[in-house]
Structure formats: structure tokens, C-alpha cells
Design an enzyme around this catalytic site. Structure first.
Site, PDB file in Angstrom:
ATOM      1  N   LYS A  60       8.359  72.607  75.044  1.00 53.14           N
ATOM      2  CA  LYS A  60       9.757  72.213  75.176  1.00 53.14           C
ATOM      3  C   LYS A  60      10.546  72.600  73.944  1.00 53.14           C
ATOM      4  O   LYS A  60      10.177  72.243  72.820  1.00 53.14           O
ATOM      5  CB  LYS A  60       9.827  70.691  75.383  1.00 53.14           C
ATOM      6  N   HIS A  62      11.064  61.566  81.370  1.00 51.25           N
ATOM      7  CA  HIS A  62      10.803  60.838  80.122  1.00 51.25           C
ATOM      8  C   HIS A  62      10.044  59.559  80.453  1.00 51.25           C
ATOM      9  O   HIS A  62      10.587  58.678  81.120  1.00 51.25           O
ATOM     10  CB  HIS A  62      12.120  60.488  79.412  1.00 51.25           C
ATOM     11  N   HIS A  99      16.109  72.809  76.603  1.00 55.18           N
ATOM     12  CA  HIS A  99      17.338  72.014  76.651  1.00 55.18           C
ATOM     13  C   HIS A  99      18.457  72.964  76.242  1.00 55.18           C
ATOM     14  O   HIS A  99      18.597  73.295  75.060  1.00 55.18           O
ATOM     15  CB  HIS A  99      17.245  70.811  75.703  1.00 55.18           C
ATOM     16  N   HIS A 134      17.735  70.834  83.456  1.00 50.40           N
ATOM     17  CA  HIS A 134      18.921  70.059  83.825  1.00 50.40           C
ATOM     18  C   HIS A 134      20.209  70.871  83.704  1.00 50.40           C
ATOM     19  O   HIS A 134      21.075  70.527  82.902  1.00 50.40           O
ATOM     20  CB  HIS A 134      19.005  68.744  83.046  1.00 50.40           C
ATOM     21  N   ASP A 151      14.970  64.114  84.976  1.00 51.61           N
ATOM     22  CA  ASP A 151      15.429  63.718  83.645  1.00 51.61           C
ATOM     23  C   ASP A 151      15.660  62.210  83.594  1.00 51.61           C
ATOM     24  O   ASP A 151      16.534  61.731  82.860  1.00 51.61           O
ATOM     25  CB  ASP A 151      16.690  64.484  83.228  1.00 51.61           C
ATOM     26  N   HIS A 158      10.781  67.181  85.178  1.00 53.24           N
ATOM     27  CA  HIS A 158      11.372  66.805  83.876  1.00 53.24           C
ATOM     28  C   HIS A 158      11.505  65.287  83.858  1.00 53.24           C
ATOM     29  O   HIS A 158      12.396  64.722  84.480  1.00 53.24           O
ATOM     30  CB  HIS A 158      12.752  67.459  83.692  1.00 53.24           C
TER      31      HIS A 158
HETATM   32  C1  NCD Z   1      17.010  62.227  77.120  1.00 53.55           C
HETATM   33  C2  NCD Z   1      16.296  61.064  76.429  1.00 53.55           C
HETATM   34  O1  NCD Z   1      16.848  59.961  76.418  1.00 53.55           O
HETATM   35  O2  NCD Z   1      15.193  61.245  75.940  1.00 53.55           O
HETATM   36  N1  NCD Z   1      18.374  61.855  77.371  1.00 53.55           N
HETATM   37  C3  NCD Z   1      19.172  62.381  78.305  1.00 53.55           C
HETATM   38  O3  NCD Z   1      20.361  62.037  78.327  1.00 53.55           O
HETATM   39  N2  NCD Z   1      18.732  63.225  79.199  1.00 53.55           N
HETATM   40  C4  NCD Z   1      16.896  63.428  76.284  1.00 53.55           C
HETATM   41  C5  NCD Z   1      17.223  64.676  77.031  1.00 53.55           C
HETATM   42  O4  NCD Z   1      16.467  65.127  77.877  1.00 53.55           O
HETATM   43  O5  NCD Z   1      18.275  65.250  76.740  1.00 53.55           O
HETATM   44 ZN    ZN Z   2      15.380  64.992  79.387  1.00 50.75          ZN
END
Ligand code: NCD
Ligand code: ZN
Length: 345
Positions: free
Chosen positions: A99, A15, A136, A174, A247, A13
Site C-alpha cells: 500500500k 480497515h 491512495h 477508492h 474502505d 479495501h
Molecule cells: C482511513 C482510515 O481511517 O484509516 N480513512 C478514510 O477516510 N478512508 C484512511 C484511508 O483509507 O484514507
Molecule cells: Zn482506506
């Protein structure tokens, strides 16, 4: 034990963002991880196979030479998603998972799902072809306390969905609560969970005690200590249904340090060191490979990486830059708040 070698980990996971931010942060993940499940919550989101192909190309275009990294793409589920497009993207190998963001649950989730019945044809197709759904797991309704949103989601959305579609393979992402851990542990099949690095290290005091600390704010928000301990137990248990999804979610500092700061913690750079610290504290270094390198591939039906990573314990604490510079601006690095002695060799 002061040295441990693992099959190269994967991040289930992650970003990676886009543009200058993507270019600035990708090297940190690509150095320590062989593969990652790439979150689709860009603006606009990665919804179709065409979007995923274009995003994958943008990632590969900025991957530094000499780093071997495979992005495993995901599609952002909307109420307009076409089951045939999803199935074709999976069959071609372009897309690994879909997702599900409940609309409004987190950063860039406004085009997420409001009414689950509208996406049932997609979910039925996914169950049929064995394509995993990453969720999520938080409800978004304003009358549910933010610290209860995961537990309420499990009871009111996830459990009914699993009963309705028992063949759908679901990754509850998460997990942050003992409720989540218990629910996954008690499931008979087709359910696994990722756990982040930071939720193993901090509880909600990190965000709120002694002043408000936006760099510890993420979603799902960190909970009280008993939940963190439940997550540690699950992560270090050797149960293959719990594995790593960092995450890691960078935002530039001005977007975190303001009157309405974004959710997200940037951990890609020090995740492996922090995990070795946590697993050593739990006398479970022998379980680290399972959590970071073996159970994720097994769940996603992929081979374990043949490359390895070695972590070494030093006498002095390891340090990281407080911030990294990206083309978009500075991003604060996760500060584990305790000395960490493990470094990636
Ligand atoms: C994530 C993001 O910033 O894209 N933020 C987070 O707090 N984890 C989005 C997410 O996965 O919830
Ligand atoms: Zn995330």
C-alpha cells in the site's frame, strides 16, 4: 426482482484496526465477506513481513468461531522498505499487495512516501514479480484544493509512474471523481480501481449542507454530484476494472465528533444492503455480482468464492443500530440517508 444470490463478496479495501476495536468490528465484515484486503495503517504501521504475520495472527485470534474469513495482508510502503522482504512476503503467500500512502494523505499516513524515487527499487521488484500496488491517490500539498487532490495526483504522480513502470500492476483505491473513472477506463493495462459504498450514495452535501456532519467525512472526501454519478456508472457498467473496496474505516465517536475529526466511515455492517439499493436504482442488479464478487478476485488472480450470499427485498426498510459498541467505545454506523429495503438473508 426481489431476491438475488451472489457468490460471497470480498472487500478489496478494509480497515480492521487492532485490539478491542478489531475484536468489535471484525464479525461484521466476516459475516458478509469471505476475504478482504487489510489496510496496514495501524500505529505503528504494518511495514515488514514480520509485522504482517503478527497482525494476521491477531486478526485470526479474534475471528469468531464458525465464521470463515481470510485476511489478505498488505505492507505499508515506506522509504525504508526492503524490496527483498516484500518479495519474500509475497512469494510465501503471506502478503497480497503493498500500500502506497503519500505521506500525510490520510489517517496514520505520516510514515508514508514523500519522494517516489526512494521507493523505486521496491516498485521495480514488484513489477518484476507481479505484485500489485494499492495506491491512495491524492496529493498532499497544501496548495492543492482538497477536492482536486485526486485529479492532480493522477496527472502528476500516477500517470508518470505508469509510464515509467508499465509492468507494475496498480489498484487505484477508492476513486471518487469522474477524472479517476476516465483515467482508469482509458488505461490499456495494469490498472484497476476500487469504489466504496458510501461514494456511490453520498456527495459532499452530506458532509456540509444543513450543518457539519462528521460521520460523512472520509478521505478521499466525497465530491460533487456529477462525480458520484460517474462512479455509479462505472460501478454498474460491468467493466471488470471497477470493483468493491468498502474502505470501511471505523473511528470511535469522540474522535469524529470534535474540533478536528478523523476521516473514515464505518460501512461494513450495511454495505451489501446499500449496494443492492444502488444497483437496483441503476437497473443493474445483474451487474452486482461482477462488482462485489467476481471482478476483484479476477484482478488479484484468486478464485471466486464458492459460498453464496442472498439479498432479499423487504416491503419495510431495513434498520441498523445507529452505533455499535466496541471495546474502545461507540462507532457510528453509516446512515445511507434513504430507506434501504434490501437485507442479507
Ligand atoms: C482511513 C482510515 O481511517 O484509516 N480513512 C478514510 O477516510 N478512508 C484512511 C484511508 O483509507 O484514507
Ligand atoms: Zn482506506
Amino acid at each position: 426482482m426481489d431476491e438475488i444470490t451472489l457468490p460471497k463478496p470480498d472487500d478489496w479495501h478494509l480497515h480492521l484496526r487492532d485490539g478491542a476495536m478489531l475484536k468489535g468490528i471484525l464479525p461484521f465484515s466476516a459475516k458478509h465477506f469471505a476475504r478482504a484486503i487489510i489496510m496496514p495503517n495501524l500505529v505503528p504501521p504494518v511495514v515488514t513481513a514480520t509485522d504482517a504475520q503478527a497482525y494476521r495472527d491477531r486478526i485470526m485470534a479474534v475471528l469468531p468461531q464458525g465464521l470463515d474469513f481470510t485476511p489478505l495482508m498488505t505492507l505499508y510502503l515506506t522509504e525504508g522498505t526492503d524490496p527483498a522482504d516484500v518479495a519474500a512476503a509475497h512469494a510465501s503467500g503471506l502478503v497480497t499487495a503493498v500500500k502506497l500512502y503519500p505521506a500525510g494523505a490520510t489517517t496514520n499516513s505520516h510514515s508514508g512516501v514523500r519522494d517516489l524515487s526512494k521507493v523505486m527499487p521496491v516498485l521495480e521488484k514488484m513489477a518484476e514479480i507481479g505484485m500489485p500496488l494499492c495506491i491512495h491517490g491524492e496529493v498532499t500539498s497544501s496548495d492543492v484544493d482538497i477536492f482536486d487532490r485526486e485529479a492532480v495526483f493522477i496527472e502528476t504522480v500516477l500517470d508518470p509512474l505508469r509510464k515509467r513502470l508499465p509492468d507494475l500492476k496498480i489498484t487505484l483505491e477508492h476513486v471518487t471523481t469522474s477524472d479517476g473513472v476516465d483515467y482508469v477506463s482509458g488505461a490499456d493495462k495494469n490498472l484497476a480501481a476500487t469504489i466504496t459504498t458510501h461514494h456511490l450514495m453520498i456527495n459532499r452535501n452530506a458532509i456540509l449542507a444543513g450543518g457539519i456532519k462528521p460521520h460523512y467525512y472520509c478521505l478521499p472526501v466525497a465530491k460533487r454530484e456529477s462525480h458520484r454519478l460517474a462512479l455509479r456508472k462505472a460501478a454498474t457498467s460491468g467493466d471488470p476494472r471497477f470493483f468493491l473496496g468498502t474502505d470501511s474505516a471505523p473511528h470511535v465517536d469522540p474522535l469524529k465528533e470534535c474540533g478536528c475529526g478523523c476521516a473514515g466511515i464505518f460501512t461494513a455492517i450495511n454495505t451489501l444492503s446499500c449496494l443492492a439499493h444502488v444497483f437496483e436504482e441503476e437497473s443493474a442488479l445483474d451487474k452486482l455480482a461482477g462488482f462485489a464478487s467476481v471482478s476483484g478476485p479476477a484482478w488479484y488472480g484468486l478464485p471466486v468464492n464458492t459460498d453464496t450470499v442472498t439479498l432479499r427485498k423487504r416491503s419495510s426498510p431495513v434498520s441498523w443500530p445507529a452505533k455499535i459498541e466496541t471495546g474502545d467505545g461507540p462507532v457510528t454506523v453509516f446512515d445511507p440517508m434513504v430507506p434501504v429495503h434490501w437485507e442479507v438473508a
